[in-house]
Design a protein around this motif. Structure first.
Motif, mmCIF file in Angstrom:
data_model
loop_
_atom_site.group_PDB
_atom_site.id
_atom_site.type_symbol
_atom_site.label_atom_id
_atom_site.label_comp_id
_atom_site.label_asym_id
_atom_site.label_seq_id
_atom_site.Cartn_x
_atom_site.Cartn_y
_atom_site.Cartn_z
ATOM 1 N N THR A 194 0.826 -1.212 0.000
ATOM 2 C CA THR A 194 0.000 0.000 0.000
ATOM 3 C C THR A 194 0.854 1.253 0.000
ATOM 4 O O THR A 194 0.596 2.201 -0.754
ATOM 5 C CB THR A 194 -0.938 0.000 1.225
ATOM 6 N N VAL A 195 1.886 1.281 0.841
ATOM 7 C CA VAL A 195 2.754 2.463 0.911
ATOM 8 C C VAL A 195 3.449 2.695 -0.431
ATOM 9 O O VAL A 195 3.523 3.831 -0.926
ATOM 10 C CB VAL A 195 3.799 2.293 2.032
ATOM 11 N N ILE A 196 3.958 1.622 -1.044
ATOM 12 C CA ILE A 196 4.641 1.753 -2.336
ATOM 13 C C ILE A 196 3.658 2.216 -3.405
ATOM 14 O O ILE A 196 3.959 3.119 -4.196
ATOM 15 C CB ILE A 196 5.304 0.415 -2.734
ATOM 16 N N ALA A 197 2.467 1.605 -3.423
ATOM 17 C CA ALA A 197 1.469 1.962 -4.437
ATOM 18 C C ALA A 197 1.059 3.421 -4.317
ATOM 19 O O ALA A 197 0.930 4.129 -5.321
ATOM 20 C CB ALA A 197 0.251 1.049 -4.298
ATOM 21 N N GLU A 198 0.824 3.900 -3.095
ATOM 22 C CA GLU A 198 0.420 5.297 -2.899
ATOM 23 C C GLU A 198 1.504 6.241 -3.389
ATOM 24 O O GLU A 198 1.204 7.289 -3.973
ATOM 25 C CB GLU A 198 0.106 5.551 -1.427
ATOM 26 N N SER A 199 2.756 5.891 -3.157
ATOM 27 C CA SER A 199 3.855 6.740 -3.605
ATOM 28 C C SER A 199 3.950 6.781 -5.128
ATOM 29 O O SER A 199 4.405 7.770 -5.702
ATOM 30 C CB SER A 199 5.181 6.239 -3.023
ATOM 31 N N LEU A 200 3.489 5.710 -5.775
ATOM 32 C CA LEU A 200 3.531 5.638 -7.236
ATOM 33 C C LEU A 200 2.222 6.100 -7.874
ATOM 34 O O LEU A 200 2.063 6.026 -9.098
ATOM 35 C CB LEU A 200 3.831 4.196 -7.678
#
Length: 841
Positions: free
Chosen positions: A42-48
């Protein structure tokens, strides 16, 4: 090893990678001891900028991997504080992508983790040398340690920190200004310290943090510090939430109002940050805690079983504890876990004062008698759970002062709180409660209520019951605003997103002018229907939204004196800032945010007579938005820019079809060349008659982002009417330029023959041009070679475009229209050495 500086180092790496555009995206995730694959994804996806709605970890991983494969932006992923091997393919990162579109950096306290994950390069972060340690320690302990009597003693203390930055920082700050006797005592304690049973925490770091804690001046400071460990690792801890917990727990002595309490807590947090025990969070309203400091804080807090902290550990069930462990427990935090079910029988926690179950997203119900034996409970946090109602046993919590039910999106029924006679703070924001308690007993002591999107109708009719309220937050009030103000005489914070009052309170006096407006310390009141703030604003504000159709009452003018954010809709006068206006000119001298929209009569912002006034209008302004003012022809005179508006950061002008000039200069003002020194973002939309952004001699020295959209009449971004002049770059700091749907745009720089030195757009990194049908080319070759930082070039739907770069003789010099996505430097004589992305014309 913890406390050696791994996180600090990779944060600096991330910062440099962003600033130097080494990667298109930089993502940093804190892993900690319990690997939560979904949270990492989730954290990676939100950053992307990617939405992950799937539940399956495997499906989410495939979606993330596809996002990496499709991107031309290289991505740097930093996985901080890894405690065990992590299969990167289960998260999103297939081995085949590493080194092409994605690079991964991990930090860990255990070298074995690096080896088991087959890291290509392992860098051991060594301890500081003696001199480095002394330099860091001295910077925190103060210059007094250099005195003849203290130098040797202080150096010995620094040596006992064993070159560990965290220990040096914390202990140095704790001993600053202390007597030599205390330094000697600390040195003896450090020499006698033993290893502690905390994985990855050395005795030197533990003892430094423990000693710093022991030196805290008050019990309130100690409590404030220990309350921070109730949150998961690497969590942004809101200052306001800490205030709620400490007031609810009776831990602040001698404060009368919630505003005073917040001031006390903010002071305590500043002291803890100065000691190195806390860190600044992602915003000024939050703090965070180093993971090692948190480990030590939990170790201290769990002595005698006073605290029980299992936050952010992915637990799916209620912890198994023996009765003796919980008999003395006062604070219990199971925040941010995956607990689905609570024990069916009443829990025997006779001394429990704080219970935090927030962010257990699967928790859907609470057994009816769960709270039966928690009579001492003062703070209960059930926010961000799936509960639909509160159980009957909530009525047993007769000492409860704080009830947080924020973002319980399925919550309908809170009727059982009617027995909570001492409740002081109720938070229902984002929870669609429809069944309210009967009776008035639960309202008698309420001091803080947040009802945004919940119980608006109930409160609008029953607000006289809440006579002790100090702080009120709600999205819509439909009732008599006058009666609201008369009934709630203790209000210091009033935030209502929409006031619906048929009596038109803006034109009528509510109470005596010298009373309630002076009591409000923070406020945000909108008397305009469905008019959101154009820019995001935090809670810490003093804002008004007014419909400017009638003369304003005295109470409105009194409130305007302290207003810092102002929105005016349908303003009915021709001049905004004028001695003849219903809004006193002095109001504008303290504004930080100004929005003027839908004002058909407005022809100018400032009257000419204001040049005689000592108070400078708009001198504090940081954000400004002007929209749909069809008769406005000129924006801000250059003389006003020079005298005022020195702090303006962002300016947006939209749908003003008669706008001819942004910064007009009268006769004798040609010497004013540099305008708005701190402006970093300029947005222009729908200005059909605007031909030039600036006069040939004007500059915006720090503008970084510039957007020209929606049929602006601008023909050139940079223009000169004098064919022999050598101009300076009007946008020397510009990094991002976006031009979309500009039908009249024919050239970027004109006339090119007059510009003898190719010195424009020297800092430009990203250029986006779309739907400009008259544009035939972008730059001459001489101009293009000065743009050494350009990395992204996107061109679309420009029918007349023949070439990106041309020679002065109108011949292709570099490259023409192409469908190539990435520039091949061997095939083209590109004037843009750092261009990595070229999107098709």
């Amino acid at each position: 090893m913890g406390g050696v500086g791994k996180t600090t180092l990779v944060k600096d790496i991330a910062k440099q990678a962003k600033e130097q555009s080494l990667f298109g995206e930089v993502v940093m995730v804190t892993i900690s001891q319990n690997i939560d694959l979904k949270r990492i994804q989730t954290v990676i996806a939100e950053s992307l900028g990617l939405d992950l709605n799937e539940d399956s970890v495997e499906v989410r991983a495939v979606k993330l991997a596809d996002r990496l494969t499709d991107t031309e932006n290289k991505v740097l992923v930093i996985l901080d504080d890894l405690w065990e091997k992590l299969d990167l393919s289960k998260v999103m990162i297939p081995r085949s992508q590493m080194g092409t579109t994605c690079k991964v950096v991990i930090t860990t306290r255990n070298k074995d983790v690096c080896e088991r994950m087959s890291c290509q390069e392992i860098v051991e972060l060594k301890k500081l040398s003696d001199e480095e340690s002394w330099s860091l320690f001295r910077s925190r302990a103060g210059d007094a340690v250099e005195s003849r009597t203290m130098r040797e003693l202080a150096r010995n203390v620094a040596r006992e920190c064993d070159g560990l930055p965290l220990a040096l920082v914390v202990l140095g700050a704790a001993l600053k200004g202390k007597r030599p006797e205390i330094w000697n005592t600390v040195l003896k304690q450090l020499k006698l310290s033993r290893e502690v049973d905390l994985l990855g925490v050395s005795k030197e770091v533990f003892q430094s943090i423990k000693l710093s804690f022991d030196f805290l001046e008050s019990e309130a400071t100690e409590s404030c510090f220990l309350h921070c460990c109730l949150y998961p690792e690497d969590w942004d801890i809101p200052n306001e939430e800490l205030m709620h917990m400490m007031v609810g727990g009776g831990l602040l002595i001698g404060v009368e109002t919630l505003n005073d309490a917040q001031g006390r807590v903010d002071l305590l947090l500043d002291q803890l940050k100065a000691r190195g025990l806390l860190l600044q969070g992602s915003s000024e309203s939050c703090v965070s805690m180093h993971d090692v400091v948190r480990d030590v804080a939990i170790h201290i807090s769990e002595k005698d079983h006073v605290f029980y902290v299992r936050a952010g550990q992915s637990w799916e069930k209620w912890p198994r504890t023996v009765e003796s462990e919980m008999r003395n427990c006062r604070r219990l935090s199971l925040m941010n876990n995956d607990i689905k079910d609570l024990p069916p029988n009443p829990m025997e926690y006779p001394k429990l004062e704080t219970l935090i179950l927030r962010d257990n997203a699967w928790l859907a119900s609470i057994p009816e008698m769960f709270f039966q034996h928690m009579g001492c409970l003062m703070v209960l946090d059930l926010s961000s759970t799936r509960i639909k109602s509160l159980p009957k046993s909530v009525s047993c919590l007769t000492n409860l002062k704080v009830l947080n039910l924020r973002n319980c999106h399925y919550l309908k029924d809170i009727s059982h709180i009617n027995g909570l006679k001492v409740l002081e703070m109720l938070i229902l924001k984002g929870s669609p409660v429809s069944i309210a308690p009967e009776g008035v007993g639960w309202t008698q002591n309420l001091r803080f209520v947040d009802l945004n999107y919940s119980m608006n109708d109930y409160f609008s009719k029953g607000f006289p019951r809440f006579h002790r309220l100090e702080q009120l937050f709600m999205d819509k009030f439909a009732g008599s605003f006058r009666e609201l103000i008369i009934s709630l005489r203790h209000l210091t914070h009033l935030f209502i997103e929409e006031v619906v009052d048929l009596d038109d309170p803006l034109s009528h006096e509510l109470v005596s002018p010298g009373s309630w407006p002076d009591r409000l310390l923070k406020f945000s009141l909108s008397f305009v229907e469905s008019q959101p703030w154009h820019f995001f604003l935090s809670k810490d504000r003093r804002g008004l939204k007014l419909m400017g159709t009638k003369p304003l009452a005295v109470w409105v003018k009194r409130l305007l004196e302290t207003t810092r954010q102002l929105v005016l809709v349908e303003f009915q006068e021709t001049e905004l800032i004028s001695i003849n206006s219903d809004i006193p000119p002095l109001v504008f001298s303290s504004l930080e945010y100004l929005e003027v929209v839908n004002s058909p009569k407005l022809t100018k912002l400032s009257g000419d007579e204001l040049s005689l006034h000592e108070e400078i209008p708009l001198s504090q302004l940081k954000l400004m938005f002007i929209g749909n003012c069809p008769r406005l022809t000129k924006l801000i005179p250059s003389r006003l820019c020079q005298r005022s508006m020195q702090k303006l950061l962002r300016l947006e002008v939209k749908d003003c079809p008669m706008m001819l000039e942004l910064f007009p200069c009268d006769e004798g003002a040609h010497d004013i060349t540099e305008l708005l020194p701190w402006l970093w973002c300029l947005v222009l939309k729908g200005l059909q008659r605007l031909q030039n952004v600036l006069q040939p001699f004007q500059r915006l020295p720090n503008l970084k982002e510039f957007y020209i959209h929606n049929n602006c009449g601008v023909r050139y971004v940079v223009s000169s009417k004098m064919e022999t002049v050598t101009m300076a770059d009007p946008f020397p700091a510009l990094e991002n330029l976006e031009i979309i749907n500009c039908q009249e745009m024919s050239e970027m720089i004109s006339p090119p023959a007059s510009l003898q030195a190719p010195c424009f757009f020297q800092r430009l990194r990203e250029l986006h041009i779309e739907s400009c049908p008259r544009l035939t080319h972008l730059f001459s070759y001489k101009q293009a070679i000065s743009m050494q930082h350009l990395s992204d070039l996107y061109i679309r739907d420009c029918a007349a475009l023949e070439a990106v770069v041309i020679s002065m003789e109108n011949k292709e010099e570099a490259f023409a229209s192409t469908s190539t996505f990435v520039v091949d430097h061997e095939s083209y004589n590109s004037p843009f050495p750092n261009l990595t992305r070229l999107f098709p014309v």
